[in-house]
Motif scaffolding. Structure first.
Motif, PDB file in Angstrom:
ATOM      1  N   ILE A   1      -0.386  -5.255  -2.659  1.00 33.12           N
ATOM      2  CA  ILE A   1      -0.675  -4.008  -1.988  1.00 33.12           C
ATOM      3  C   ILE A   1      -1.850  -4.241  -1.018  1.00 33.12           C
ATOM      4  O   ILE A   1      -2.748  -4.824  -1.471  1.00 33.12           O
ATOM      5  CB  ILE A   1      -1.389  -3.086  -3.199  1.00 33.12           C
ATOM      6  N   THR A   2      -1.267  -3.919   0.260  1.00 31.64           N
ATOM      7  CA  THR A   2      -2.130  -4.076   1.381  1.00 31.64           C
ATOM      8  C   THR A   2      -3.128  -3.422   1.675  1.00 31.64           C
ATOM      9  O   THR A   2      -3.335  -2.410   1.177  1.00 31.64           O
ATOM     10  CB  THR A   2      -1.231  -4.248   2.590  1.00 31.64           C
ATOM     11  N   LEU A   3      -4.253  -3.913   2.459  1.00 28.09           N
ATOM     12  CA  LEU A   3      -5.583  -3.199   3.052  1.00 28.09           C
ATOM     13  C   LEU A   3      -5.232  -2.436   4.200  1.00 28.09           C
ATOM     14  O   LEU A   3      -6.070  -2.206   4.911  1.00 28.09           O
ATOM     15  CB  LEU A   3      -6.827  -4.008   2.848  1.00 28.09           C
ATOM     16  N   ARG A   4      -3.937  -2.056   4.525  1.00 30.95           N
ATOM     17  CA  ARG A   4      -3.635  -1.693   5.789  1.00 30.95           C
ATOM     18  C   ARG A   4      -3.755  -0.161   5.959  1.00 30.95           C
ATOM     19  O   ARG A   4      -3.828   0.457   6.925  1.00 30.95           O
ATOM     20  CB  ARG A   4      -2.151  -1.988   6.075  1.00 30.95           C
ATOM     21  N   THR A   5      -4.040   0.513   4.628  1.00 34.06           N
ATOM     22  CA  THR A   5      -4.657   1.950   4.790  1.00 34.06           C
ATOM     23  C   THR A   5      -5.884   2.205   3.951  1.00 34.06           C
ATOM     24  O   THR A   5      -6.051   1.139   2.961  1.00 34.06           O
ATOM     25  CB  THR A   5      -3.339   2.843   4.007  1.00 34.06           C
TER      26      THR A   5
ATOM     27  N   GLY B   1      -5.841   1.272  -0.276  1.00 31.29           N
ATOM     28  CA  GLY B   1      -5.355   0.194  -0.848  1.00 31.29           C
ATOM     29  C   GLY B   1      -6.174   0.071  -2.077  1.00 31.29           C
ATOM     30  O   GLY B   1      -5.661  -0.298  -3.154  1.00 31.29           O
TER      31      GLY B   1
ATOM     32  N   LYS C   1       2.380  -0.566   1.427  1.00 24.83           N
ATOM     33  CA  LYS C   1       1.528  -0.122   2.225  1.00 24.83           C
ATOM     34  C   LYS C   1       1.529   1.334   1.781  1.00 24.83           C
ATOM     35  O   LYS C   1       2.529   1.985   1.713  1.00 24.83           O
ATOM     36  CB  LYS C   1       1.419  -0.165   3.670  1.00 24.83           C
TER      37      LYS C   1
ATOM     38  N   VAL D   1      -3.834  -8.236  -3.750  1.00 26.21           N
ATOM     39  CA  VAL D   1      -4.362  -7.591  -2.643  1.00 26.21           C
ATOM     40  C   VAL D   1      -3.759  -8.195  -1.285  1.00 26.21           C
ATOM     41  O   VAL D   1      -4.037  -9.471  -1.186  1.00 26.21           O
ATOM     42  CB  VAL D   1      -5.750  -7.517  -2.312  1.00 26.21           C
TER      43      VAL D   1
ATOM     44  N   GLY E   1       1.279   5.532  -4.241  1.00 27.29           N
ATOM     45  CA  GLY E   1       1.118   3.998  -4.603  1.00 27.29           C
ATOM     46  C   GLY E   1       1.196   4.035  -6.331  1.00 27.29           C
ATOM     47  O   GLY E   1       2.030   3.040  -6.468  1.00 27.29           O
TER      48      GLY E   1
ATOM     49  N   THR F   1      -3.063  -8.515   3.035  1.00 26.84           N
ATOM     50  CA  THR F   1      -3.864  -8.300   4.362  1.00 26.84           C
ATOM     51  C   THR F   1      -5.210  -8.694   4.297  1.00 26.84           C
ATOM     52  O   THR F   1      -6.025  -8.064   4.809  1.00 26.84           O
ATOM     53  CB  THR F   1      -3.461  -7.164   4.906  1.00 26.84           C
TER      54      THR F   1
ATOM     55  N   ILE G   1      -4.759  -0.324  -6.158  1.00 27.65           N
ATOM     56  CA  ILE G   1      -4.935  -1.616  -6.784  1.00 27.65           C
ATOM     57  C   ILE G   1      -5.621  -1.430  -8.116  1.00 27.65           C
ATOM     58  O   ILE G   1      -5.059  -1.823  -9.164  1.00 27.65           O
ATOM     59  CB  ILE G   1      -5.691  -2.644  -6.054  1.00 27.65           C
TER      60      ILE G   1
END
Length: 216
Positions: A45-49, A52, A21, A70, A28, A72, A56
Motif C-alpha cells: 500500500i503506497t504513500l502516494r495518497t 495510505g 494506491k 508500505v 482500500g 513508495t 495500512i
C-alpha cells in the motif's frame, strides 16, 4: 494483527505483490479484502495518497496471515510512521543509507529499489540479499535482469514497474526473480465500479502464476 515476516518470507508468500494506491480508506479496505479472498496475502500500500497510512492500519487487521507493506518510502521518518500503523515491511523506489538506517531502527524489513549496478553494490554492502528492480520494463526488463545474474549470482529481485499479466511469466521464469510487483490486479474500472469480484478473480489468477526453481 498481521504476524512478523522477513523479506525472504514475504516474497515467498505469492508470485505477485500488488502495488496499491487508494483514494479513500473504505476503498482500500474493500480492495484489500477482495485481493486476500483471491489468495493474495502480500499487499504493498503506497504513500502516494494521504490515506495510505490509514489503509495500512485497517488492512493489517484483515487476517493473521496477511503481510501489509508500505510502498513508495522516500523519507526516513515514514518508516517509523508505517511501522506504528502495522506495516509488516517497506518498499522504496530507490536505496539510500538514510532509509536503510531508518527502516532498521523501526524494525521494518525493507525491499529497497535498485536500477543500476552501482545501486546494487550499495544495497549489497548494506546487507541486502533481495531487492526491488524498478522501474523494471523501462530499465531493461528481463534482458537487464539476465545481465545482472552474471555479476550478482546470489542476488534476488522483485521487478516492479510496467509489468503486465502477459509479461509476468517471463520475469518469473528468470532464476534471480522471486516475485513481481504489479498494479494490474486492481484496474481502475473495476475499482470505480466497486466490482470486488473481478479483483478477487484477478488475484486468484495471479496467485496461480508459476515461479522459477520451485519457489513457494
Amino acid at each position: 494483527m498481521s504476524k512478523h515476516y522477513t523479506v525472504d518470507q514475504i516474497v515467498r508468500l505469492g508470485p505477485v505483490i500488488p502495488v496499491l494506491k487508494f483514494d479513500s480508506v473504505e476503498e482500500g479496505i474493500a480492495v484489500s479484502r477482495a485481493l486476500y479472498e483471491g489468495g493474495v496475502k502480500v499487499l504493498e500500500i503506497t504513500l502516494r495518497t494521504k490515506v495510505g497510512i490509514d489503509v495500512i492500519r485497517e488492512a493489517s487487521q484483515i487476517a493473521d496471515d496477511i503481510a501489509v507493506g508500505v510502498g513508495t518510502l522516500t523519507r526516513p521518518e515514514e518508516c517509523e510512521l508505517a511501522a506504528r500503523a502495522g506495516a509488516t515491511f517497506g518498499v522504496s523506489p530507490g536505496f539510500s543509507t538514510a532509509l536503510d538506517q531508518a527502516a532498521k531502527a523501526a524494525g521494518l524489513p525493507l525491499l529497497p529499489g535498485v536500477m543500476t549496478p552501482s545501486d546494487i553494490l550499495a544495497a549489497v554492502a548494506a546487507g541486502y540479499e533481495i531487492v526491488k528492480f524498478f522501474p523494471a520494463e523501462q530499465a531493461g526488463g528481463t534482458t537487464m535482469l539476465g545481465a545482472f545474474h552474471g555479476p550478482f549470482p546470489s542476488l534476488r529481485f522483485c521487478p516492479t514497474g510496467g509489468i503486465t499479466p502477459a509479461s509476468a511469466p517471463s520475469f518469473l521464469s528468470l532464476p534471480n526473480v522471486v516475485c513481481v510487483g504489479g498494479s494490474w490486479l486492481t484496474p481502475r474500472a473495476a475499482v470505480a465500479a466497486k466490482d470486488w469480484a473481478e479483483i478477487t478473480r484477478l488475484a486468484r489468477e495471479a496467485s496461480g502464476l508459476a515461479r522459477a526453481h520451485g519457489v513457494s
